[in-house]
Design an enzyme around this catalytic site. Structure first.
Site, PDB file in Angstrom:
ATOM      1  NE  ARG A 242      -3.904  -2.184   2.234  1.00 38.79           N
ATOM      2  CZ  ARG A 242      -3.738  -3.443   2.628  1.00 38.79           C
ATOM      3  NH1 ARG A 242      -2.590  -3.810   3.189  1.00 38.79           N
ATOM      4  NH2 ARG A 242      -4.707  -4.335   2.481  1.00 38.79           N
ATOM      5  CE  LYS A 267      -9.395  -2.289   3.581  1.00 41.24           C
ATOM      6  NZ  LYS A 267      -9.862  -2.369   2.182  1.00 41.24           N
ATOM      7  CG  HIS A 330      -4.261   1.624  -3.910  1.00 41.36           C
ATOM      8  ND1 HIS A 330      -4.754   0.378  -4.215  1.00 41.36           N
ATOM      9  CD2 HIS A 330      -4.273   1.704  -2.555  1.00 41.36           C
ATOM     10  CE1 HIS A 330      -5.071  -0.256  -3.095  1.00 41.36           C
ATOM     11  NE2 HIS A 330      -4.783   0.505  -2.079  1.00 41.36           N
ATOM     12  NE  ARG A 333      -2.706  -2.851  -2.294  1.00 39.42           N
ATOM     13  CZ  ARG A 333      -2.314  -3.792  -1.442  1.00 39.42           C
ATOM     14  NH1 ARG A 333      -1.016  -3.957  -1.165  1.00 39.42           N
ATOM     15  NH2 ARG A 333      -3.188  -4.585  -0.849  1.00 39.42           N
ATOM     16  CG  HIS A 357      -5.871  -8.371  -0.216  1.00 38.28           C
ATOM     17  ND1 HIS A 357      -6.073  -8.583  -1.563  1.00 38.28           N
ATOM     18  CD2 HIS A 357      -5.702  -7.029  -0.071  1.00 38.28           C
ATOM     19  CE1 HIS A 357      -6.037  -7.434  -2.201  1.00 38.28           C
ATOM     20  NE2 HIS A 357      -5.813  -6.480  -1.330  1.00 38.28           N
ATOM     21  CE1 TYR A 367      -3.410 -20.828   4.320  1.00 37.59           C
ATOM     22  CE2 TYR A 367      -4.785 -19.247   3.154  1.00 37.59           C
ATOM     23  CZ  TYR A 367      -4.354 -20.539   3.356  1.00 37.59           C
ATOM     24  OH  TYR A 367      -4.856 -21.540   2.587  1.00 37.59           O
TER      25      TYR A 367
END
Length: 405
Positions: A242, A267, A330, A333, A357, A367
Site C-alpha cells: 500500500r 489496513k 495504488h 497493487r 489481504h 493465514y
C-alpha cells in the site's frame, strides 16, 4: 407615569447611578459610566429581588416590557424569574459543552491517535467541512435521525456519495462515544441504514497490459527526479504494498539478515512480510548513503525527519504523462495482482497474502504472515525479473506475452 422612548434617549449619566421608573416594577438604571440597563424589581418568598432584563438600546423599551410581562407571568405561577434565567443559562452552557462538535473533538483526541496521518487528516476535514457546519453546535442528544440525514443529503447533492457514507460512519462513532461517556442515549446514524445512495464501486486505475507495464518501467528509469523519488517508484512496482506503507517505511523495518521487510499492514493491522528480491536489495543499499541517517527509507524532500508526502508518487506519475485514469499510486497493487495471476500463473492465495489481504484457509482461519513464505520469495524475485524483461522489451520495441508455469 410610564417612560417614553424620548425620556430614555435623553437620559444622561450623573455623578452617581440613578433610576427612571417605568411601570409594574420595571425601571431604567442609568450608570455614571453611561450605561442604560433595564431592571425589574419584584418580591419572591418575602424577599426583594431584581431581574436583569437587558441593556438599552440593544433592547428597546417595547421589548423590555414584553420580557417584564413574561417575568411577572412566571411570578403569578410561583416561579422565580431570576432563578429560571440562571437555570436556562446553565442549561445553555451545558448544551454547548455537550454539543456534537465538542464531543467529536474529544472523540478525535481520544480515539484517532493511533490512526495514520492520512486517515486523521481525512476525518478532520470531514468533520470541519461537512458535519460541524450543520450539526456541530447542536446538543448531541437533541440530534435526530432526520437532522443527520438532512446533513448527509447535502453531501450527496454535491455528488460526494462515498464521502457522505463515510461521514455517516464517523458521526456514528461520535454518537457511540457520547453514549459510553453518558452524554447521549441513542445513535441516530444507526436508524439511517439503507437511507443513503449506494456509491458506485470504483477501482484504482492501473496498467495491466504487459506492453504498457514495460513502458511504465522504462518511463520510471528515464524520469528526471530525485533519486529518492525514482527509488520509491521502482519499489512501488517491486513490492506492490500500500502507498502509505511504502512512504512511511522505516529502516528499522528492513531485516537485512533475512532479506525481507517486516511491517504492520496499514489496513489489516496484522504483521506482514515483504520478501526482498536482489533488485530491491540493490535499491535499498543505494538509498543508505542518501537517507541512512533518517528514520525513513524514503524521507520528505522538506526534511529528513518526516516521510515522503502522500502526493509524491501521484505527482510523479502525472509528470511522466500518466493521468488519474491511467495509473495511480495504488494501481501498482492491481498491476501486480493481475499479471501474477493471469500471465505468470501464480496461485491466487500467494498473491493475496503478498498483498496483505485477509486470506483464510478452508477452515476459516486466517493465514499467518509466514504462510507460503518460500514460495512468495520465489514469486517476488520472478516478478522483479519479469518487470526487467518487460522494460527491456519496451526499450527494444518487443512485447512479452508468454505464460509462465
Amino acid at each position: 407615569m410610564p417612560l417614553t422612548v424620548l425620556q430614555v434617549d435623553k437620559a444622561k449619566p450623573k455623578d452617581k447611578d440613578y433610576k427612571l421608573s417605568d411601570e409594574r416594577g420595571m425601571f431604567l438604571l442609568v450608570t455614571k459610566a453611561g450605561g442604560k440597563l433595564w431592571r425589574l424589581k419584584y418580591r419572591f418568598d418575602g424577599k426583594e429581588k431584581a431581574l436583569a432584563i437587558g441593556a438599552y438600546p440593544d433592547l428597546s423599551l417595547k421589548d423590555a416590557r414584553e420580557i417584564r410581562d413574561a417575568a411577572r407571568n412566571q411570578l403569578a405561577k410561583g416561579i422565580d424569574p431570576s432563578a429560571e434565567k440562571q437555570a436556562k443559562k446553565y442549561s445553555s452552557v451545558l448544551a454547548a459543552e455537550n454539543s456534537f462538535e465538542v464531543i467529536a473533538n474529544e472523540w478525535f483526541a481520544a480515539r484517532m491517535q493511533e490512526k495514520s496521518e492520512t486517515h486523521k487528516v481525512r476525518t478532520r476535514s470531514m468533520l470541519n467541512n461537512y458535519l460541524f457546519p450543520f450539526i456541530g453546535r447542536k446538543p448531541i442528544q437533541e440530534i435526530t435521525p432526520l437532522m443527520l440525514l438532512d446533513t448527509l443529503r447535502k453531501m450527496e447533492a454535491k455528488g460526494i456519495v462515498e464521502t457522505a457514507r463515510r461521514a455517516k460512519q464517523t458521526a456514528s462513532q461520535v454518537f457511540r462515544y457520547a453514549i459510553i461517556t453518558g452524554r447521549a442515549q441513542h445513535d441516530p446514524a444507526a436508524d439511517l441504514k439503507g437511507a443513503l445512495q449506494i456509491p458506485k464501486k470504483r477501482h484504482f486505475s492501473a496498467l495491466t497490459d504487459p506492453k504498457q507495464v514495460g513502458g511504465l518501467m522504462l518511463a520510471i528509469d528515464s524520469y528526471h527526479a530525485s533519486y529518492t523519488v525514482k527509488a520509491a517508484l521502482k519499489c512501488s512496482a517491486l513490492w506492490f504494498c500500500r502507498p502509505g506503507e511504502l512512504r512511511t517505511l522505516e529502516w528499522a523495518n528492513v531485516n537485512w539478515d533475512e532479506k525481507r521487510i517486516e511491517i504492520i499492514a496499514e489496513k489489516t493491522k496484522q504483521q506482514h512480510i515483504i520478501p526482498l528480491c536482489t533488485q530491491a536489495i540493490e535499491l535499498l543499499e543505494s538509498m543508505q548513503p542518501i537517507s541512512g541517517y533518517s528514520k525513513y527509507v524514503f524521507p520528505s524532500n522538506r526534511g529528513m525527519s518526516r516521510p515522503m508526502s502522500e502526493n509524491t508518487i501521484r505527482v510523479a506519475l502525472r509528470t511522466m504523462g500518466y493521468s488519474n485514469d491511467d495509473m495511480t499510486a495504488h494501481g501498482f497493487r492491481a498491476m501486480a495482482r493481475t499479471l501474477l495471476d493471469e500471465v505468470m500463473n501464480y496461485r491466487v492465495e500467494w498473491i493475496e497474502q503478498q498483498l496483505a489481504h485477509s486470506v483464510k484457509d478452508a477452515n476459516g482461519r486466517a493465514y499467518n504472515r509466514t504462510k507460503h513464505l518460500p514460495q512468495r520469495f520465489e514469486m517476488m524475485q520472478r516478478w522483479a525479473d519479469y518487470l526487467d524483461e518487460l522494460k527491456a522489451a519496451a526499450l527494444s520495441g518487443n512485447v512479452i506475452n508468454a505464460k509462465f508455469g
